[in-house]
Motif scaffolding. Structure first.
Motif, PDB file in Angstrom:
ATOM      1  N   ILE A  90       0.733  -1.247   0.037  1.00 34.51           N
ATOM      2  CA  ILE A  90      -0.092  -0.058  -0.044  1.00 34.51           C
ATOM      3  C   ILE A  90       1.012   1.352   0.169  1.00 34.51           C
ATOM      4  N   ALA A  91       0.501   2.071  -0.950  1.00 36.27           N
ATOM      5  CA  ALA A  91       1.375   3.290  -0.884  1.00 36.27           C
ATOM      6  C   ALA A  91       1.043   4.198   0.095  1.00 36.27           C
ATOM      7  N   PRO A  92       1.981   4.725   0.931  1.00 38.09           N
ATOM      8  CA  PRO A  92       1.937   5.615   2.142  1.00 38.09           C
ATOM      9  C   PRO A  92       0.971   6.806   1.938  1.00 38.09           C
ATOM     10  N   SER A  93       0.135   7.201   2.863  1.00 39.68           N
ATOM     11  CA  SER A  93      -0.297   8.738   2.507  1.00 39.68           C
ATOM     12  C   SER A  93       0.625   9.627   2.402  1.00 39.68           C
ATOM     13  N   PRO A  94       0.456  10.605   1.372  1.00 40.06           N
ATOM     14  CA  PRO A  94       1.244  11.734   1.290  1.00 40.06           C
ATOM     15  C   PRO A  94       1.330  12.720   2.401  1.00 40.06           C
ATOM     16  N   VAL A  95       2.380  13.306   2.700  1.00 41.25           N
ATOM     17  CA  VAL A  95       2.649  14.327   3.700  1.00 41.25           C
ATOM     18  C   VAL A  95       2.562  15.475   3.011  1.00 41.25           C
ATOM     19  N   THR A  96       1.888  16.765   3.449  1.00 47.04           N
ATOM     20  CA  THR A  96       1.861  17.952   2.917  1.00 47.04           C
ATOM     21  C   THR A  96       1.958  18.755   4.253  1.00 47.04           C
ATOM     22  N   VAL A  97       2.818  19.940   4.043  1.00 48.14           N
ATOM     23  CA  VAL A  97       3.048  20.786   5.346  1.00 48.14           C
ATOM     24  C   VAL A  97       3.021  22.211   4.844  1.00 48.14           C
ATOM     25  N   GLN A  98       2.287  23.069   5.576  1.00 52.89           N
ATOM     26  CA  GLN A  98       2.061  24.462   5.249  1.00 52.89           C
ATOM     27  C   GLN A  98       2.716  25.062   6.669  1.00 52.89           C
ATOM     28  N   PRO A  99       3.596  26.301   6.420  1.00 56.17           N
ATOM     29  CA  PRO A  99       4.179  26.637   5.097  1.00 56.17           C
ATOM     30  C   PRO A  99       4.933  25.753   4.420  1.00 56.17           C
ATOM     31  N   PRO A 100       4.952  26.090   3.240  1.00 55.97           N
ATOM     32  CA  PRO A 100       5.514  24.839   2.088  1.00 55.97           C
ATOM     33  C   PRO A 100       6.792  24.874   1.836  1.00 55.97           C
ATOM     34  N   ASP A 101       7.678  25.801   2.484  1.00 54.26           N
ATOM     35  CA  ASP A 101       9.130  25.995   1.758  1.00 54.26           C
ATOM     36  C   ASP A 101       9.993  25.468   2.943  1.00 54.26           C
ATOM     37  N   GLY A 102       9.743  24.561   3.817  1.00 52.85           N
ATOM     38  CA  GLY A 102      10.769  23.917   4.618  1.00 52.85           C
ATOM     39  C   GLY A 102      10.816  24.569   5.775  1.00 52.85           C
ATOM     40  N   TRP A 103      10.346  25.525   6.140  1.00 49.84           N
ATOM     41  CA  TRP A 103      10.369  26.328   7.500  1.00 49.84           C
ATOM     42  C   TRP A 103       9.040  26.633   8.044  1.00 49.84           C
ATOM     43  N   THR A 104       9.159  27.023   9.564  1.00 51.18           N
ATOM     44  CA  THR A 104       7.897  27.374  10.071  1.00 51.18           C
ATOM     45  C   THR A 104       8.289  28.394  11.158  1.00 51.18           C
ATOM     46  N   LEU A 105       7.466  29.040  11.835  1.00 48.67           N
ATOM     47  CA  LEU A 105       7.704  29.933  12.992  1.00 48.67           C
ATOM     48  C   LEU A 105       6.988  29.357  14.506  1.00 48.67           C
ATOM     49  N   VAL A 106       7.954  29.724  15.532  1.00 47.27           N
ATOM     50  CA  VAL A 106       7.520  29.323  16.728  1.00 47.27           C
ATOM     51  C   VAL A 106       6.189  30.042  16.854  1.00 47.27           C
ATOM     52  N   ASN A 107       5.250  29.251  17.781  1.00 51.54           N
ATOM     53  CA  ASN A 107       3.833  29.819  18.195  1.00 51.54           C
ATOM     54  C   ASN A 107       2.782  30.345  17.049  1.00 51.54           C
ATOM     55  N   ILE A 108       3.168  29.632  15.920  1.00 51.62           N
ATOM     56  CA  ILE A 108       2.015  29.881  14.842  1.00 51.62           C
ATOM     57  C   ILE A 108       1.639  28.523  14.465  1.00 51.62           C
ATOM     58  N   THR A 198     -10.975  -8.595   8.111  1.00 53.49           N
ATOM     59  CA  THR A 198     -10.945  -8.536   9.335  1.00 53.49           C
ATOM     60  C   THR A 198      -9.206  -8.126   9.631  1.00 53.49           C
ATOM     61  N   GLY A 199      -8.749  -7.059  10.337  1.00 52.22           N
ATOM     62  CA  GLY A 199      -7.485  -6.533  10.781  1.00 52.22           C
ATOM     63  C   GLY A 199      -7.497  -5.370   9.810  1.00 52.22           C
ATOM     64  N   THR A 200      -6.129  -4.577   9.987  1.00 50.95           N
ATOM     65  CA  THR A 200      -5.928  -3.380   9.504  1.00 50.95           C
ATOM     66  C   THR A 200      -4.489  -3.601   8.955  1.00 50.95           C
ATOM     67  N   ALA A 201      -4.081  -2.656   8.096  1.00 50.21           N
ATOM     68  CA  ALA A 201      -2.727  -2.520   7.481  1.00 50.21           C
ATOM     69  C   ALA A 201      -2.205  -1.134   8.039  1.00 50.21           C
ATOM     70  N   HIS A 202      -0.853  -0.769   8.072  1.00 47.67           N
ATOM     71  CA  HIS A 202      -0.166   0.123   8.405  1.00 47.67           C
ATOM     72  C   HIS A 202       0.801   0.635   7.456  1.00 47.67           C
ATOM     73  N   THR A 203       0.770   2.144   7.179  1.00 44.45           N
ATOM     74  CA  THR A 203       1.872   2.688   6.301  1.00 44.45           C
ATOM     75  C   THR A 203       2.493   3.866   7.010  1.00 44.45           C
ATOM     76  N   THR A 204       3.963   4.284   6.962  1.00 46.20           N
ATOM     77  CA  THR A 204       4.252   5.390   7.279  1.00 46.20           C
ATOM     78  C   THR A 204       4.943   6.328   6.364  1.00 46.20           C
ATOM     79  N   ALA A 205       4.955   7.517   6.392  1.00 42.43           N
ATOM     80  CA  ALA A 205       5.672   8.447   5.614  1.00 42.43           C
ATOM     81  C   ALA A 205       6.064   9.672   6.191  1.00 42.43           C
ATOM     82  N   THR A 206       7.400  10.080   5.968  1.00 40.97           N
ATOM     83  CA  THR A 206       7.855  11.352   6.561  1.00 40.97           C
ATOM     84  C   THR A 206       8.020  12.516   5.574  1.00 40.97           C
ATOM     85  N   ALA A 207       7.857  13.858   6.146  1.00 37.76           N
ATOM     86  CA  ALA A 207       7.995  15.002   5.482  1.00 37.76           C
ATOM     87  C   ALA A 207       9.604  15.365   5.532  1.00 37.76           C
ATOM     88  N   PRO A 208       9.860  16.185   4.473  1.00 43.09           N
ATOM     89  CA  PRO A 208      11.314  16.580   4.523  1.00 43.09           C
ATOM     90  C   PRO A 208      11.681  17.445   5.970  1.00 43.09           C
TER      91      PRO A 208
END
Length: 225
Positions: A90-108, A198-208
């Motif tokens: 099973i293809a892992p669920s894709p991960v999308t992060v916003q802000p999208p440019d590889g950085w974020t701010l504290v407390n937002i 019956t039962g479940t399957a599991h996948t794992t994906a990571t963001a940059p």
């Protein structure tokens, strides 16, 4: 392979696979009749021999009929579907992060979301073609800052309709991980009904890797040059 009955005149002489009848014999189809909604399973034949050290074989037997076939329902195939479900890639669920440019701010709010798309697979169980469908059921977001992972049935959504997000409190770097639990069901190809697996399957994906900055305010002269 499909099974056959071999006839000499009107007398059944042997039972074997299609193409196995002797010269002078007539090949007839070995049919299994099942009620509506059930699937016919071909008769099972066995033939044995001994593999010799020199690469030859000996003791070759004729075909022996083990059973005359059977009629199966989807319920009969369920245990096999459960095993097959665990083997699927099973293809892992894709991960999308916003802000999208590889950085974020504290407390937002750092927004995360995925695409909840079911995946389908074609396979066979006991020679019967089936379709297996995997559907994402729950999502576990690990934000890599020591906090308890967030588990939800909500796949999230992009800004401004975000529903899954995390607030970092310290500068640093983090690798966000998404674990998805998948539920399954299967359908005998050509039929309209689905049977739960019956039962479940599991996948794992990571963001940059994500860099977390702290924005600081400073007094400057006015106007700015």
């Amino acid at each position: 392979m499909p099974a056959a009955l071999c006839h000499s005149a009107d007398f059944t002489t042997t039972k074997g696979q299609i193409g196995s009848c002797a010269d002078g014999e007539v090949e007839g189809e070995f049919q299994v009749s099942c009620p509506e909604g059930e699937i016919a399973l071909e008769p099972v034949f066995v033939q044995t021999w001994t593999n010799n050290p020199d690469g030859t074989i000996s003791g070759l037997t004729g075909w022996t009929l083990l059973n005359d076939g059977d009629c199966l329902t989807a319920v009969d195939l369920a245990p096999l579907a459960e095993v097959e479900f665990q083997r699927l890639t099973i293809a892992p669920s894709p991960v999308t992060v916003q802000p999208p440019d590889g950085w974020t701010l504290v407390n937002i709010e750092t927004i995360t979301y995925t695409t909840p798309t079911p995946q389908t697979f074609a396979t066979t169980l006991l020679g019967i073609p089936v379709t297996i469908q995997a559907t994402p059921a729950t999502y576990t977001w690990d934000y890599d800052d020591g906090t308890t992972p967030t588990q939800t049935t909500d796949p999230g959504a992009p800004y401004p309709h975000q529903s899954v997000f995390h607030t970092y409190t310290d500068e640093g770097t983090a690798t966000i991980t998404l674990g998805t639990t998948w539920e399954g069901r299967f359908q005998i190809t050509g039929t309209s009904s689905w049977t739960p697996i019956t039962g479940t399957a599991h996948t794992t994906a990571t963001a940059p890797p994500l860099t977390i900055y702290e924005a600081r305010s400073r007094l400057v002269t006015d106007p700015l040059d």
